[in-house]
Design a protein around this motif. Structure first.
Motif, PDB file in Angstrom:
ATOM      1  N   VAL A  86      46.337   8.579  21.395  1.00 26.37           N
ATOM      2  CA  VAL A  86      45.865   9.815  20.772  1.00 26.37           C
ATOM      3  C   VAL A  86      44.424   9.598  20.345  1.00 26.37           C
ATOM      4  O   VAL A  86      44.055   8.507  19.911  1.00 26.37           O
ATOM      5  CB  VAL A  86      46.726  10.231  19.555  1.00 26.37           C
ATOM      6  N   SER A  87      43.615  10.648  20.494  1.00 22.83           N
ATOM      7  CA  SER A  87      42.174  10.485  20.295  1.00 22.83           C
ATOM      8  C   SER A  87      41.846  10.059  18.868  1.00 22.83           C
ATOM      9  O   SER A  87      40.895   9.321  18.638  1.00 22.83           O
ATOM     10  CB  SER A  87      41.446  11.767  20.656  1.00 22.83           C
ATOM     11  N   CYS A 136      42.031  15.221  15.893  1.00 19.25           N
ATOM     12  CA  CYS A 136      42.905  16.164  16.588  1.00 19.25           C
ATOM     13  C   CYS A 136      42.647  17.573  16.054  1.00 19.25           C
ATOM     14  O   CYS A 136      42.488  17.757  14.854  1.00 19.25           O
ATOM     15  CB  CYS A 136      44.373  15.814  16.354  1.00 19.25           C
ATOM     16  N   ASP A 137      42.620  18.539  16.972  1.00 24.37           N
ATOM     17  CA  ASP A 137      42.348  19.923  16.578  1.00 24.37           C
ATOM     18  C   ASP A 137      43.316  20.389  15.488  1.00 24.37           C
ATOM     19  O   ASP A 137      42.924  20.990  14.500  1.00 24.37           O
ATOM     20  CB  ASP A 137      42.509  20.858  17.788  1.00 24.37           C
ATOM     21  N   GLU A 138      44.584  20.059  15.728  1.00 19.49           N
ATOM     22  CA  GLU A 138      45.624  20.651  14.880  1.00 19.49           C
ATOM     23  C   GLU A 138      45.861  19.865  13.603  1.00 19.49           C
ATOM     24  O   GLU A 138      46.649  20.275  12.751  1.00 19.49           O
ATOM     25  CB  GLU A 138      46.954  20.733  15.634  1.00 19.49           C
ATOM     26  N   CYS A 139      45.190  18.738  13.461  1.00 18.08           N
ATOM     27  CA  CYS A 139      45.518  17.841  12.357  1.00 18.08           C
ATOM     28  C   CYS A 139      45.230  18.474  10.995  1.00 18.08           C
ATOM     29  O   CYS A 139      44.176  19.037  10.769  1.00 18.08           O
ATOM     30  CB  CYS A 139      44.735  16.538  12.469  1.00 18.08           C
ATOM     31  N   GLN A 140      46.197  18.374  10.088  1.00 19.92           N
ATOM     32  CA  GLN A 140      46.026  18.979   8.776  1.00 19.92           C
ATOM     33  C   GLN A 140      45.516  17.955   7.765  1.00 19.92           C
ATOM     34  O   GLN A 140      44.702  18.281   6.917  1.00 19.92           O
ATOM     35  CB  GLN A 140      47.352  19.585   8.320  1.00 19.92           C
ATOM     36  N   ASP A 141      46.006  16.722   7.850  1.00 21.38           N
ATOM     37  CA  ASP A 141      45.522  15.681   6.933  1.00 21.38           C
ATOM     38  C   ASP A 141      45.572  14.322   7.610  1.00 21.38           C
ATOM     39  O   ASP A 141      46.619  13.700   7.702  1.00 21.38           O
ATOM     40  CB  ASP A 141      46.372  15.675   5.657  1.00 21.38           C
ATOM     41  N   VAL A 187      44.497  11.459   6.680  1.00 20.75           N
ATOM     42  CA  VAL A 187      44.767  10.301   5.829  1.00 20.75           C
ATOM     43  C   VAL A 187      46.261   9.986   5.740  1.00 20.75           C
ATOM     44  O   VAL A 187      46.659   8.827   5.751  1.00 20.75           O
ATOM     45  CB  VAL A 187      44.179  10.516   4.413  1.00 20.75           C
ATOM     46  N   THR A 188      47.068  11.012   5.669  1.00 21.36           N
ATOM     47  CA  THR A 188      48.500  10.771   5.512  1.00 21.36           C
ATOM     48  C   THR A 188      49.282  10.994   6.805  1.00 21.36           C
ATOM     49  O   THR A 188      50.510  11.089   6.785  1.00 21.36           O
ATOM     50  CB  THR A 188      49.088  11.685   4.421  1.00 21.36           C
ATOM     51  N   GLY A 221      51.304  10.155   9.716  1.00 21.51           N
ATOM     52  CA  GLY A 221      52.128   9.029  10.163  1.00 21.51           C
ATOM     53  C   GLY A 221      51.949   8.752  11.643  1.00 21.51           C
ATOM     54  O   GLY A 221      52.041   7.604  12.101  1.00 21.51           O
ATOM     55  N   ILE A 222      51.684   9.806  12.403  1.00 22.42           N
ATOM     56  CA  ILE A 222      51.489   9.646  13.850  1.00 22.42           C
ATOM     57  C   ILE A 222      50.223   8.825  14.103  1.00 22.42           C
ATOM     58  O   ILE A 222      50.244   7.829  14.821  1.00 22.42           O
ATOM     59  CB  ILE A 222      51.378  11.025  14.537  1.00 22.42           C
ATOM     60  N   SER A 239      48.613   6.814  12.110  1.00 26.01           N
ATOM     61  CA  SER A 239      48.792   5.446  11.619  1.00 26.01           C
ATOM     62  C   SER A 239      49.623   4.604  12.583  1.00 26.01           C
ATOM     63  O   SER A 239      49.278   3.466  12.903  1.00 26.01           O
ATOM     64  CB  SER A 239      49.454   5.511  10.249  1.00 26.01           C
ATOM     65  N   THR A 240      50.696   5.191  13.083  1.00 20.48           N
ATOM     66  CA  THR A 240      51.573   4.461  14.002  1.00 20.48           C
ATOM     67  C   THR A 240      50.874   4.191  15.328  1.00 20.48           C
ATOM     68  O   THR A 240      51.004   3.107  15.898  1.00 20.48           O
ATOM     69  CB  THR A 240      52.863   5.265  14.232  1.00 20.48           C
ATOM     70  N   MET A 293      46.203   8.700  27.625  1.00 18.32           N
ATOM     71  CA  MET A 293      46.320   9.623  26.496  1.00 18.32           C
ATOM     72  C   MET A 293      47.586  10.489  26.599  1.00 18.32           C
ATOM     73  O   MET A 293      47.923  10.951  27.679  1.00 18.32           O
ATOM     74  CB  MET A 293      45.121  10.579  26.502  1.00 18.32           C
ATOM     75  N   LEU A 294      48.189  10.706  25.467  1.00 17.43           N
ATOM     76  CA  LEU A 294      49.353  11.590  25.455  1.00 17.43           C
ATOM     77  C   LEU A 294      48.907  13.023  25.738  1.00 17.43           C
ATOM     78  O   LEU A 294      47.826  13.430  25.331  1.00 17.43           O
ATOM     79  CB  LEU A 294      50.028  11.555  24.091  1.00 17.43           C
ATOM     80  N   LYS A 297      52.583  15.337  22.112  1.00 16.92           N
ATOM     81  CA  LYS A 297      52.256  15.391  20.686  1.00 16.92           C
ATOM     82  C   LYS A 297      53.104  16.456  19.997  1.00 16.92           C
ATOM     83  O   LYS A 297      53.664  16.229  18.926  1.00 16.92           O
ATOM     84  CB  LYS A 297      50.776  15.738  20.508  1.00 16.92           C
ATOM     85  N   LYS A 304      55.833  15.944  16.957  1.00 19.40           N
ATOM     86  CA  LYS A 304      55.743  16.682  15.691  1.00 19.40           C
ATOM     87  C   LYS A 304      57.002  17.489  15.413  1.00 19.40           C
ATOM     88  O   LYS A 304      57.496  17.525  14.280  1.00 19.40           O
ATOM     89  CB  LYS A 304      54.521  17.604  15.716  1.00 19.40           C
ATOM     90  N   LEU A 319      58.219   7.032  11.751  1.00 18.63           N
ATOM     91  CA  LEU A 319      57.070   7.920  11.603  1.00 18.63           C
ATOM     92  C   LEU A 319      57.151   8.683  10.287  1.00 18.63           C
ATOM     93  O   LEU A 319      56.155   8.842   9.579  1.00 18.63           O
ATOM     94  CB  LEU A 319      57.006   8.904  12.780  1.00 18.63           C
ATOM     95  N   ARG A 328      56.513   6.254   7.438  1.00 14.72           N
ATOM     96  CA  ARG A 328      55.095   5.903   7.360  1.00 14.72           C
ATOM     97  C   ARG A 328      54.300   6.990   6.651  1.00 14.72           C
ATOM     98  O   ARG A 328      53.410   6.714   5.852  1.00 14.72           O
ATOM     99  CB  ARG A 328      54.552   5.681   8.781  1.00 14.72           C
ATOM    100  N   GLU A 329      54.644   8.217   6.949  1.00 14.31           N
ATOM    101  CA  GLU A 329      53.966   9.354   6.320  1.00 14.31           C
ATOM    102  C   GLU A 329      54.208   9.329   4.808  1.00 14.31           C
ATOM    103  O   GLU A 329      53.275   9.520   4.017  1.00 14.31           O
ATOM    104  CB  GLU A 329      54.501  10.654   6.936  1.00 14.31           C
ATOM    105  N   LEU A 347      52.106   6.595   3.215  1.00 19.86           N
ATOM    106  CA  LEU A 347      50.698   6.961   3.098  1.00 19.86           C
ATOM    107  C   LEU A 347      50.476   7.953   1.963  1.00 19.86           C
ATOM    108  O   LEU A 347      49.462   7.897   1.263  1.00 19.86           O
ATOM    109  CB  LEU A 347      50.189   7.539   4.422  1.00 19.86           C
ATOM    110  N   ARG A 348      51.423   8.831   1.774  1.00 15.79           N
ATOM    111  CA  ARG A 348      51.300   9.798   0.681  1.00 15.79           C
ATOM    112  C   ARG A 348      51.368   9.088  -0.674  1.00 15.79           C
ATOM    113  O   ARG A 348      50.645   9.425  -1.605  1.00 15.79           O
ATOM    114  CB  ARG A 348      52.413  10.850   0.779  1.00 15.79           C
TER     115      ARG A 348
END
Lengths: 151, 151
Positions: free
Chosen positions: A89-90, A100-105, A107-108, A110-111, A113-114, B1-2, B7, B11, B134, B137-138, B141-142
DNA sequence: TTATAGTTTATTAAATCCATAGAATTTATA
DNA sequence: TATAAATTCTATGGATTTAATAAACTATAA
């Protein structure tokens, strides 16, 4: 999956790796031996040259040579040049990072990080294997075949 | 890349993994929460259902549920369904094997042999990581973020 | 039996990959 | 220094894959 471009690149580099300390290999020799469309191969070798893996000599008697020892050209370097990122993943990429375009946060996530963990594991494997290893492996397999046929 | 498809699949599965033991999640809820085009998500969930990862319930009050425990859904399973082979070259693939067009001798091919080694290493990593991991992990991180902000 | 919700099939739009053509440039050497 | 040999650059086109949408269809809970 690797693109054909990357497969072609690896094959060309292997051939060049077997040709160390000899006269430059002409593009048409590489193309013929590995059954790669010549013009396309030209474009690929150009990228490898820009990436510093090979060296090209113009003019009569010119052609291509490795610019490093085969043991110092790892699969990571090749893949990054012709295939792009190692990460899946980019947002987990070292050299081709973008959010990622759709990413909301981030920092947290899990995808993310993994997949950074997975990326590091892949990097480790891919940086261990060099052009020299690929050539050596081929030799090994040929030995095995010879022994087997000689029973 | 996935691919985006994969993705989206991951999710959606995470969301379903957080929803264990509750009423089925409607497709529109998943789409809204993860910002996935609803119709496209329908196609993806269909593949996951065919692959046995999720279960769908029709009619009023219907929707989707995991058909296994989150800890038993690994990334390998997901990737194989929506992304295809794990191996980087088709000749090294367990589930999607086919011979390379240009291959002259598969038995002594150093590339094939090396990429089988790499495939096995990747498989090991990808099969270790589950939807439950996953999610965990989330959460981790939180927690970290909370602690950091509380300084 | 009807509204709800999933399923299937076809189609379109965008992106990426593979490959080719031809002109331009560089260089050895006769 | 002319010229032939060889690489390099630019641009383009077709094929394939991915992403997304639309519409018609089927199953089922209430």
């Amino acid at each position: 999956m690797l693109t054909k471009k990357t497969k072609y690149a690896i094959k060309a580099l292997i051939l060049l790796g077997k040709n160390v300390d000899k006269a430059p290999l002409h593009i048409s020799e590489i193309a013929a031996q590995e059954k790669i469309p010549e013009k396309y191969l030209g474009a690929i070798l150009g990228e490898l040259r820009n990436g510093g893996l090979i060296y090209s000599k113009k003019g009569a008697g010119g052609g291509y040579l490795l610019s490093k020892k085969p043991e110092n050209i790892s699969l990571v370097q090749i893949l990054r040049l012709t295939d792009g990122p190692i990460a899946m993943v980019s947002c987990a990429s070292l050299n081709y990072y973008h959010k990622c375009d759709e990413c909301q946060d981030e920092v947290t996530c899990g995808i993310k990080s993994t997949f950074i963990f997975i990326r590091d594991a892949c990097l480790q494997i891919l940086s261990q294997k060099s052009i020299a290893d690929l050539i050596a492996r081929e030799d090994e397999l040929r030995q095995v075949e010879l022994l087997a046929s000689g029973l």
